[in-house]
Scaffold this motif. Structure first.
Motif, PDB file in Angstrom:
ATOM      1  N   CYS A   1      14.606   7.134   2.003  1.00 51.40           N
ATOM      2  CA  CYS A   1      15.671   6.160   1.715  1.00 51.40           C
ATOM      3  C   CYS A   1      15.089   4.826   1.261  1.00 51.40           C
ATOM      4  CB  CYS A   1      16.538   5.941   2.954  1.00 51.40           C
ATOM      5  SG  CYS A   1      17.531   7.389   3.421  1.00 51.40           S
ATOM      6  N   VAL A   2      13.991   4.401   1.899  1.00 52.82           N
ATOM      7  CA  VAL A   2      13.359   3.130   1.524  1.00 52.82           C
ATOM      8  C   VAL A   2      12.910   3.161   0.070  1.00 52.82           C
ATOM      9  CG1 VAL A   2      11.298   1.699   1.885  1.00 52.82           C
ATOM     10  CG2 VAL A   2      12.655   2.428   3.830  1.00 52.82           C
ATOM     11  N   PHE A   3      12.256   4.260  -0.339  1.00 56.15           N
ATOM     12  CA  PHE A   3      11.764   4.352  -1.712  1.00 56.15           C
ATOM     13  C   PHE A   3      12.914   4.399  -2.712  1.00 56.15           C
ATOM     14  CE2 PHE A   3       7.777   6.015   0.250  1.00 56.15           C
ATOM     15  CZ  PHE A   3       6.938   5.029  -0.261  1.00 56.15           C
ATOM     16  N   LEU A   4      14.042   4.979  -2.309  1.00 56.40           N
ATOM     17  CA  LEU A   4      15.184   5.028  -3.215  1.00 56.40           C
ATOM     18  C   LEU A   4      15.882   3.675  -3.316  1.00 56.40           C
ATOM     19  CD1 LEU A   4      16.785   8.470  -2.252  1.00 56.40           C
ATOM     20  CD2 LEU A   4      15.619   7.904  -4.384  1.00 56.40           C
ATOM     21  N   VAL A   5      16.075   3.020  -2.173  1.00 51.37           N
ATOM     22  CA  VAL A   5      16.819   1.757  -2.139  1.00 51.37           C
ATOM     23  C   VAL A   5      16.004   0.614  -2.748  1.00 51.37           C
ATOM     24  CG1 VAL A   5      17.845   0.025  -0.623  1.00 51.37           C
ATOM     25  CG2 VAL A   5      18.205   2.457  -0.175  1.00 51.37           C
TER      26      VAL A   5
ATOM     27  N   ASP B   1      13.579   0.645  -4.963  1.00 46.32           N
ATOM     28  CA  ASP B   1      12.853   1.085  -6.155  1.00 46.32           C
ATOM     29  C   ASP B   1      12.444  -0.092  -7.043  1.00 46.32           C
ATOM     30  OD1 ASP B   1      11.960   3.208  -8.046  1.00 46.32           O
ATOM     31  OD2 ASP B   1      13.518   2.337  -9.296  1.00 46.32           O
ATOM     32  N   ARG B   2      13.366  -1.027  -7.272  1.00 46.58           N
ATOM     33  CA  ARG B   2      13.060  -2.179  -8.128  1.00 46.58           C
ATOM     34  C   ARG B   2      12.021  -3.089  -7.494  1.00 46.58           C
ATOM     35  NH1 ARG B   2      18.797  -4.258 -10.802  1.00 46.58           N
ATOM     36  NH2 ARG B   2      19.265  -2.321 -11.959  1.00 46.58           N
ATOM     37  N   GLU B   3      12.118  -3.292  -6.176  1.00 45.47           N
ATOM     38  CA  GLU B   3      11.143  -4.136  -5.493  1.00 45.47           C
ATOM     39  C   GLU B   3       9.741  -3.538  -5.586  1.00 45.47           C
ATOM     40  OE1 GLU B   3      14.079  -3.437  -4.464  1.00 45.47           O
ATOM     41  OE2 GLU B   3      15.068  -5.321  -3.937  1.00 45.47           O
ATOM     42  N   ILE B   4       9.649  -2.209  -5.468  1.00 47.68           N
ATOM     43  CA  ILE B   4       8.353  -1.532  -5.575  1.00 47.68           C
ATOM     44  C   ILE B   4       7.782  -1.726  -6.972  1.00 47.68           C
ATOM     45  CG2 ILE B   4       7.240   0.733  -5.594  1.00 47.68           C
ATOM     46  CD1 ILE B   4       9.138   1.550  -3.341  1.00 47.68           C
TER      47      ILE B   4
ATOM     48  N   TRP C   1       0.783  -1.234   0.000  1.00 48.41           N
ATOM     49  CA  TRP C   1       0.000   0.000   0.000  1.00 48.41           C
ATOM     50  C   TRP C   1       0.816   1.287   0.000  1.00 48.41           C
ATOM     51  CZ3 TRP C   1       0.516   3.510   3.887  1.00 48.41           C
ATOM     52  CH2 TRP C   1       1.059   3.078   5.088  1.00 48.41           C
ATOM     53  N   PRO C   2       2.072   1.326   0.536  1.00 49.09           N
ATOM     54  CA  PRO C   2       2.791   2.606   0.523  1.00 49.09           C
ATOM     55  C   PRO C   2       3.087   3.156  -0.869  1.00 49.09           C
ATOM     56  CG  PRO C   2       3.756   1.129   2.133  1.00 49.09           C
ATOM     57  CD  PRO C   2       2.805   0.317   1.323  1.00 49.09           C
ATOM     58  N   ILE C   3       3.022   2.315  -1.941  1.00 51.67           N
ATOM     59  CA  ILE C   3       3.298   2.859  -3.266  1.00 51.67           C
ATOM     60  C   ILE C   3       2.127   3.677  -3.781  1.00 51.67           C
ATOM     61  CG2 ILE C   3       4.807   0.926  -3.814  1.00 51.67           C
ATOM     62  CD1 ILE C   3       2.673  -0.166  -5.639  1.00 51.67           C
ATOM     63  N   TYR C   4       1.023   3.665  -3.050  1.00 57.31           N
ATOM     64  CA  TYR C   4      -0.119   4.475  -3.436  1.00 57.31           C
ATOM     65  C   TYR C   4       0.037   5.851  -2.784  1.00 57.31           C
ATOM     66  CZ  TYR C   4      -5.028   5.518  -4.389  1.00 57.31           C
ATOM     67  OH  TYR C   4      -6.197   6.084  -4.846  1.00 57.31           O
TER      68      TYR C   4
END
Length: 213
Positions: free
Chosen positions: A101-105, A107-110, A48-51
């Motif tokens: 940092c989580v969204f940057l690190v 990125d591929r997993e998201i 859900w955080p990618i929303y």
């Protein structure tokens, strides 16, 4: 310290906290507006955080509560409330930096979560009856129509059952029908990236406001 300086500092602290509180309320309202008017909620379920709307609501709610505590502590001149406020404010700033940092690190997993959710929604759409899973059907049709795309990776994802929302013409000419060739995954990924840029800018602005006082 002279009482006039104390009153001046108290007024300044209250004003800055109130501005920050208003920013938090605005962020929550913006997130709620996106939730009510967006068509992506039923298609993004595993992470859900990618929303962006969820990120806005959570961030805005935390900022609002922390700033309210600061206003209350300043007006009452309560040492306990002010200490709690500054501790929570420091934790909030660390969480904001950690989220960035989580969204940057990851990125591929998201991207993987995003692609998997869209593929799952497409499969549900393809194997549903006419009256089944109407929410996913409406959301997928809306995305394909508005973003001028078809399927996850392209028209071939639908095999021989391409929905009318993929048609390039409105109204669609069913006799000589042409469909959008580009998949929705790349288009939506770019759209979400732009939204996260706006969300990130808002978080940075809140971070700067918090640091300055």
């Amino acid at each position: 310290m002279d009482r006039s300086w104390v009153n001046c500092l108290k007024t300044l602290m209250t004003l800055l906290n109130f501005i920050c509180w208003l920013c938090g309320v605005f962020v929550v309202a913006l997130g709620e507006f996106q939730m009510m008017n967006s068509r992506f909620g039923s298609m993004i379920t595993s992470f859900w955080p990618i929303y962006p709307a969820n990120t806005l609501v959570v961030t805005g709610t935390i900022v609002t509560c922390v700033c309210y505590l600061g206003i209350l502590g300043t007006l009452k001149e309560s040492r306990c409330l002010l200490v709690c406020f500054f501790v929570l404010l420091s934790l909030l700033m660390l969480v904001e930096l950690a989220m960035a940092c989580v969204f940057l690190v990851f990125d591929r997993e998201i991207d993987t979560f995003f692609e998997r959710d869209m593929t799952r929604s497409l499969e549900v759409y393809k194997h549903s009856t006419e009256e089944g899973n109407l929410t996913i059907k409406k959301d997928f049709d809306y995305i394909q129509h508005v973003f001028e795309c078809c399927g996850v990776h392209g028209e071939a994802d639908w095999e021989d059952n391409v929905p009318i929302s993929c048609c390039t013409e409105d109204p669609c000419n069913l006799q000589i029908r042409t469909n959008w060739q580009e998949g929705c995954l790349i288009i939506l990924r770019n759209w979400f990236a732009k939204n996260f840029l706006s969300t990130g800018a808002g978080v940075v602005c809140l971070f700067i406001i918090q640091v300055r006082y």
